[in-house]
Design a protein around this motif. Structure first.
Motif, PDB file in Angstrom:
ATOM      1  N   LEU A 248       0.829  -1.204   0.000  1.00 34.48           N
ATOM      2  CA  LEU A 248       0.000   0.000   0.000  1.00 34.48           C
ATOM      3  C   LEU A 248       0.866   1.258   0.000  1.00 34.48           C
ATOM      4  CD1 LEU A 248      -2.854  -0.932   2.511  1.00 34.48           C
ATOM      5  CD2 LEU A 248      -2.912  -0.945   0.022  1.00 34.48           C
ATOM      6  N   GLY A 249       2.095   1.086   0.440  1.00 30.79           N
ATOM      7  CA  GLY A 249       2.982   2.243   0.482  1.00 30.79           C
ATOM      8  C   GLY A 249       2.776   3.114   1.710  1.00 30.79           C
ATOM      9  N   ILE A 250       2.090   2.590   2.691  1.00 32.57           N
ATOM     10  CA  ILE A 250       1.873   3.376   3.914  1.00 32.57           C
ATOM     11  C   ILE A 250       2.219   2.540   5.135  1.00 32.57           C
ATOM     12  CG2 ILE A 250       0.029   4.788   2.969  1.00 32.57           C
ATOM     13  CD1 ILE A 250      -1.966   2.876   4.298  1.00 32.57           C
TER      14      ILE A 250
ATOM     15  N   SER B 290     -11.562   0.382   5.780  1.00 32.80           N
ATOM     16  CA  SER B 290     -11.795  -0.410   4.572  1.00 32.80           C
ATOM     17  C   SER B 290     -11.680  -1.896   4.877  1.00 32.80           C
ATOM     18  CB  SER B 290     -10.774  -0.035   3.492  1.00 32.80           C
ATOM     19  OG  SER B 290     -11.043   1.255   2.997  1.00 32.80           O
TER      20      SER B 290
ATOM     21  N   ILE C 195     -14.401  -4.854   4.341  1.00 33.59           N
ATOM     22  CA  ILE C 195     -14.128  -6.010   3.506  1.00 33.59           C
ATOM     23  C   ILE C 195     -14.375  -7.297   4.283  1.00 33.59           C
ATOM     24  CG2 ILE C 195     -12.294  -7.307   2.358  1.00 33.59           C
ATOM     25  CD1 ILE C 195     -11.064  -4.529   1.626  1.00 33.59           C
TER      26      ILE C 195
ATOM     27  N   ARG D 117     -28.277   3.764   7.066  1.00 35.36           N
ATOM     28  CA  ARG D 117     -26.963   4.306   7.399  1.00 35.36           C
ATOM     29  C   ARG D 117     -26.932   4.692   8.871  1.00 35.36           C
ATOM     30  NH1 ARG D 117     -22.235   5.336   3.983  1.00 35.36           N
ATOM     31  NH2 ARG D 117     -22.876   4.174   2.167  1.00 35.36           N
TER      32      ARG D 117
ATOM     33  N   LEU E 287      -8.864 -13.035  -2.959  1.00 35.43           N
ATOM     34  CA  LEU E 287      -9.261 -11.920  -3.806  1.00 35.43           C
ATOM     35  C   LEU E 287      -9.205 -12.253  -5.289  1.00 35.43           C
ATOM     36  CD1 LEU E 287      -7.495  -9.030  -1.842  1.00 35.43           C
ATOM     37  CD2 LEU E 287      -9.897  -9.671  -1.810  1.00 35.43           C
TER      38      LEU E 287
ATOM     39  N   LEU F 132     -18.878  -5.402  -3.606  1.00 30.01           N
ATOM     40  CA  LEU F 132     -18.598  -4.519  -2.478  1.00 30.01           C
ATOM     41  C   LEU F 132     -17.157  -4.675  -2.019  1.00 30.01           C
ATOM     42  CD1 LEU F 132     -21.601  -4.235  -0.108  1.00 30.01           C
ATOM     43  CD2 LEU F 132     -19.470  -3.018   0.288  1.00 30.01           C
ATOM     44  N   ILE F 133     -16.741  -5.919  -1.917  1.00 34.97           N
ATOM     45  CA  ILE F 133     -15.382  -6.192  -1.447  1.00 34.97           C
ATOM     46  C   ILE F 133     -14.359  -5.594  -2.394  1.00 34.97           C
ATOM     47  CG2 ILE F 133     -13.689  -8.027  -1.104  1.00 34.97           C
ATOM     48  CD1 ILE F 133     -16.070  -9.773  -0.091  1.00 34.97           C
TER      49      ILE F 133
ATOM     50  N   GLU G 298     -14.068  -1.935  -2.263  1.00 37.36           N
ATOM     51  CA  GLU G 298     -13.363  -1.452  -1.081  1.00 37.36           C
ATOM     52  C   GLU G 298     -11.869  -1.705  -1.200  1.00 37.36           C
ATOM     53  OE1 GLU G 298     -15.316   0.289   0.783  1.00 37.36           O
ATOM     54  OE2 GLU G 298     -13.591   0.961   1.954  1.00 37.36           O
ATOM     55  N   VAL G 299     -11.509  -2.778  -1.878  1.00 40.37           N
ATOM     56  CA  VAL G 299     -10.085  -3.021  -2.120  1.00 40.37           C
ATOM     57  C   VAL G 299      -9.509  -1.888  -2.979  1.00 40.37           C
ATOM     58  CG1 VAL G 299      -8.452  -4.494  -3.346  1.00 40.37           C
ATOM     59  CG2 VAL G 299     -10.150  -5.510  -1.833  1.00 40.37           C
TER      60      VAL G 299
ATOM     61  N   ASN H 102     -10.608   1.133  -2.987  1.00 42.95           N
ATOM     62  CA  ASN H 102     -10.471   2.264  -2.075  1.00 42.95           C
ATOM     63  C   ASN H 102      -9.185   2.165  -1.271  1.00 42.95           C
ATOM     64  OD1 ASN H 102     -12.824   3.475  -2.832  1.00 42.95           O
ATOM     65  ND2 ASN H 102     -14.029   2.757  -1.094  1.00 42.95           N
ATOM     66  N   LEU H 103      -8.912   0.962  -0.804  1.00 49.16           N
ATOM     67  CA  LEU H 103      -7.722   0.735   0.005  1.00 49.16           C
ATOM     68  C   LEU H 103      -6.464   1.132  -0.776  1.00 49.16           C
ATOM     69  CD1 LEU H 103      -7.004  -0.279   2.758  1.00 49.16           C
ATOM     70  CD2 LEU H 103      -7.091  -2.611   1.916  1.00 49.16           C
ATOM     71  N   ARG H 104      -6.429   0.722  -2.018  1.00 48.58           N
ATOM     72  CA  ARG H 104      -5.288   1.090  -2.866  1.00 48.58           C
ATOM     73  C   ARG H 104      -5.159   2.599  -2.971  1.00 48.58           C
ATOM     74  NH1 ARG H 104      -3.660  -3.614  -5.242  1.00 48.58           N
ATOM     75  NH2 ARG H 104      -5.396  -4.918  -5.905  1.00 48.58           N
TER      76      ARG H 104
ATOM     77  N   ILE I   2      -6.219   4.794  -0.874  1.00 50.69           N
ATOM     78  CA  ILE I   2      -5.757   5.321   0.414  1.00 50.69           C
ATOM     79  C   ILE I   2      -4.242   5.225   0.472  1.00 50.69           C
ATOM     80  CG2 ILE I   2      -5.706   4.850   2.899  1.00 50.69           C
ATOM     81  CD1 ILE I   2      -8.690   4.009   2.599  1.00 50.69           C
ATOM     82  N   GLY I   3      -3.735   4.094   0.020  1.00 48.59           N
ATOM     83  CA  GLY I   3      -2.290   3.923  -0.020  1.00 48.59           C
ATOM     84  C   GLY I   3      -1.635   4.991  -0.875  1.00 48.59           C
TER      85      GLY I   3
ATOM     86  N   PHE J  35      -1.609   8.591   0.617  1.00 45.50           N
ATOM     87  CA  PHE J  35      -0.711   8.945   1.708  1.00 45.50           C
ATOM     88  C   PHE J  35       0.753   8.718   1.376  1.00 45.50           C
ATOM     89  CE2 PHE J  35      -4.672   8.924   3.880  1.00 45.50           C
ATOM     90  CZ  PHE J  35      -4.516   9.847   4.897  1.00 45.50           C
ATOM     91  N   SER J  36       0.993   7.786   0.446  1.00 50.16           N
ATOM     92  CA  SER J  36       2.393   7.527   0.131  1.00 50.16           C
ATOM     93  C   SER J  36       2.963   8.638  -0.732  1.00 50.16           C
ATOM     94  CB  SER J  36       2.543   6.170  -0.541  1.00 50.16           C
ATOM     95  OG  SER J  36       1.746   6.105  -1.703  1.00 50.16           O
TER      96      SER J  36
ATOM     97  N   TYR K  66     -13.586   6.125  -2.158  1.00 49.57           N
ATOM     98  CA  TYR K  66     -12.656   6.962  -1.416  1.00 49.57           C
ATOM     99  C   TYR K  66     -11.954   7.865  -2.411  1.00 49.57           C
ATOM    100  CZ  TYR K  66      -8.539   8.508   1.074  1.00 49.57           C
ATOM    101  OH  TYR K  66      -7.569   9.281   1.631  1.00 49.57           O
TER     102      TYR K  66
ATOM    103  N   ALA L  60     -21.616   9.618   0.290  1.00 47.69           N
ATOM    104  CA  ALA L  60     -21.936   8.791   1.460  1.00 47.69           C
ATOM    105  C   ALA L  60     -23.400   8.396   1.502  1.00 47.69           C
ATOM    106  CB  ALA L  60     -21.571   9.544   2.733  1.00 47.69           C
TER     107      ALA L  60
END
Lengths: 320, 320
Positions: A44-46, A69, A73, A309, B3, B72-73, B76-77, B79-81, B83-84, B87-88, B281, B307
Motif C-alpha cells: 500500500l505504500g503506507i 476499509s 471487507i 446508514r 481476492l 462490495l469487497i 473497497e479493495v 479504495n484501500l489502494r 488510500i495507499g 498517503f504515500s 474513497y 456517502a
DNA sequence: TATCCTTACGGAATTCGTAAGCATG
DNA sequence: CATGCTTACGAATTCCGTAAGGATA
C-alpha cells in the motif's frame, strides 16, 4: 494484497497491537503475522502501524482509514460465507446468539426451543457476556444476533430494535416485613439493604437513576450478574432483592419462601433490545428466530433497520 | 477464499460468462480461472454459475447475492489502494477521468491545465467514450471521476452532481441564409438539413424532444459524436450544425467562415454532470480537481453525496 | 533481563501454466 | 468441427514454521 493480511491487521488492532498475542489467537506463527503486515504496508505504500524501534505503538492516520476499509471487507466476507451457508444447507446451520445471563436464563429458553422445533437442523450457540461483550461479538462476527437490556443502542456499527418490555420486582423472604406490602414506596425500598444486578446489567441504571432523582441513597449490600445468585442471597436474609420480573415468572415463590412485588411504578419500564451488525446478511433462520422473540420483529422491519446508514431513523417507530 | 477468485468471478460476469475471454482480459490461463471459480463455489457450497454441460449459462440466485458481496469487497479493495496512494505520494498519483469527447475537447482543457499547474505531480489520464461507457468505467474503477451531459443520473451505484450549464448553438456558413437571423425559430431550424450529435451525446435528446413537442420533423443529415466533425461538414455545406456553445467558445467564426447563433430558447438549458462511484474513497487531488470544474463542487458537498444511500436526497439542492 | 518485533532460512504446500479430454452448438 | 469448460500433471513459486537477531522497557 490478500485476506490473510487483512485478518492479521484487524486482529492485531483488537489485541492492542501485540503481534505475539495475535499469532496465538489466530493459531499461527508470530513471524508470519509480522511479515504479512509488513508486506501489506509495503504494497500500500503506507505505515499502518507506527513503530517505536521494534514495537508497535499506535495506528497511524492512514492506518485508521485503511482499517475502516479492511473492516468493511472482512464484514462482507463474513456475509459471503453466510450466503453460502444459507443456500447450501437449506434451513440448517449455526445460529450464534450473544446475550447476557438474564436473557439466556429467563427469556431465551422458550424462543430457542420453538426454533429448534420449527427448524431442527439449526444448531444454536449461546455466547454469554456483558452488554459490551455482546456488542463486540456482533461487531467481530462472533455472533449474528445480540440480545440485552442496556446499552446496545448507540453502538456505532450496530442496529438495535426493541424486543420486549419488563419491569423490576422486589423479592423478599416470606417472613420479611415488606412481604405484606402490596405496593412498596421508594423510601421503603431504600430503607432495606439491597441485593441487585451489577451496574452494567439488566436495568440497573434505571434503579440508580430512580434513587438519585429522589435524592435517596440506596444501600447496596451485594451486586451480582444474575438473578439466581441474587435470589440465593435474599433467601439468606442479606436484604431485599431487585430483579427482573422474568426471573420470578415461573417460581414467584419457589417453595413459598420468597415473595415478589412488582415495582415498575418505582423504576419505570425497561426494554430488552435485539441487535444486529449494520449491513449484515441474515439467513432465513435468523429472521425466523427474531420473529419468535417478538411478533413485531418481522423480516421487513429488520431488513429496513439493517440497511439504514448510521443515523437510525424510524427504527423505534413502535412502542412496547 | 481469496481476492483472485473474486476478481475472476467479477470479470467472468462482465465478459458474459465466457471464461476464455476472462482469462485473456486478466492475462492468465483459462484453466486457472476455471479452477479458481470452481474452488470458490466449492468453499461457499453454492453454485455461482449455472452450467449447461461444460458451458456457463447464467448466474444462479445465490450467485447474484454472492456477486453483490464480491462487488462490495472489490470496490473497497480499490479504495484501500487509493488510500495507499493518497498517503504515500503526497498530492501525486494518477487521476483517471472518464468523459465524452465534447467535455474532453472543449471543457476539460482549462481545469486540467489548472490542476497540473497546482499539483504538478498528478498525472491525468482521459478515458473517452459514450455516457454509458463513462458510467461503466466508474463502476469498475477504471476511472474515478466521470463527466458527461446525459444519463449519468439514475445509474445505480453512481452519484452525480451538476457541474455546468450550457445551451446549443446553431452553426451555419457565413453566406447561409440563416446567418443573418439573430434568433432563429424552431420552424426555421427544422427547414434545414441538420448536422448534430449522435443520439446518446451532448443533449441530443433535448433536440429531439423539442422537435417532437412542436410536432416538427427534423431532417437529420448527419450524426457525429463530436463538434469538430460536425463543423467540418457544416463548412462543406451539408446543412446547419447544432452543437454545444462550448464548441464555438474560442473560435465562433474561426476564419470568418462560420456563424454561431445561440438557440437555448429552442432546446432549453443543458447540464453537464460530474459523477462518482458511490462509497468511493477520493484522494485529495480529486477534490481539488472537482473544485476546478465548478466552484460549487466543494469537498463537503461531494462527500455528502457519495456517502448517501441509493435514494439521492438533497443532491441537486443548487441550480445552475 | 524479559518481552517482543524483524530477519534468515529451508522444507512443504500451493499455485499456475501447458497439454489433453470431453461436452455443446 | 469449432468453441469452450474441466481434468491431469509437473515445474516454479510462494508460504510458513523454526531459529536467530536486535531493540525496548
Amino acid at each position: 494484497m490478500n485476506l490473510h493480511q487483512f485478518r492479521f491487521v484487524q486482529e492485531a488492532v483488537r489485541r492492542n497491537l501485540n503481534l505475539t498475542e495475535t499469532a496465538k489467537a489466530l493459531h499461527t506463527s508470530q513471524p508470519g503475522i509480522s511479515r504479512a503486515i509488513l508486506e501489506l504496508e509495503e504494497e500500500l505504500g503506507i505505515d499502518i502501524f507506527a513503530r517505536h524501534g521494534k514495537r508497535l505503538r499506535r495506528v497511524t492516520e492512514p492506518g485508521q482509514l485503511a482499517l475502516r476499509s479492511i473492516e468493511l471487507i472482512m464484514g462482507e466476507v463474513a456475509n459471503l460465507r453466510r450466503i453460502g451457508e444459507e443456500f447450501s444447507k437449506q434451513d440448517a446451520g449455526t445460529l450464534s446468539i450473544a446475550t447476557t445471563h438474564s436473557q439466556a436464563r429467563y427469556f431465551l429458553p422458550e424462543p430457542v426451543a420453538q426454533l429448534r422445533r420449527k427448524l431442527p437442523k439449526v444448531q444454536v450457540v449461546l455466547h454469554q457476556g456483558t452488554p459490551a461483550d455482546v456488542a463486540r461479538m456482533l461487531l467481530d462476527d462472533t455472533a449474528e444476533i445480540g440480545l440485552a437490556t442496556e446499552s446496545l443502542t448507540d453502538v456505532p456499527g450496530l442496529v438495535s430494535l426493541p424486543c420486549h418490555a419488563w419491569q423490576h420486582v422486589l423479592v423478599v423472604p416470606a417472613r420479611h416485613r415488606l412481604a405484606q406490602v402490596e405496593r412498596p414506596t421508594l423510601e421503603q425500598v431504600a430503607a432495606e439493604p439491597l441485593v441487585t444486578y451489577h451496574p452494567s446489567f439488566s436495568g440497573r441504571s434505571r434503579i440508580d437513576a430512580a434513587f438519585l432523582r429522589a435524592r435517596l441513597k440506596a444501600n447496596i449490600a451485594l451486586e451480582a450478574i444474575d438473578a439466581d445468585v441474587i435470589k440465593t442471597y435474599v433467601r439468606l436474609g442479606m436484604g431485599a432483592g431487585l430483579v427482573s420480573e422474568l426471573a420470578v415468572r415461573d417460581d414467584p415463590v419457589s417453595g413459598g419462601d420468597l415473595v415478589a412485588r412488582p415495582v415498575g411504578h418505582l423504576f419505570g419500564p425497561n426494554t430488552s433490545r435485539v441487535a444486529f451488525k449494520r449491513g449484515a446478511y441474515l439467513r432465513n433462520f435468523v429472521f425466523a428466530f427474531a420473529a419468535l422473540l417478538s411478533e413485531r420483529l418481522t423480516r421487513p422491519v429488520i431488513e429496513r433497520a439493517i440497511a439504514e446508514r448510521e443515523g437510525q431513523a424510524q427504527t423505534d417507530s413502535f412502542d412496547l
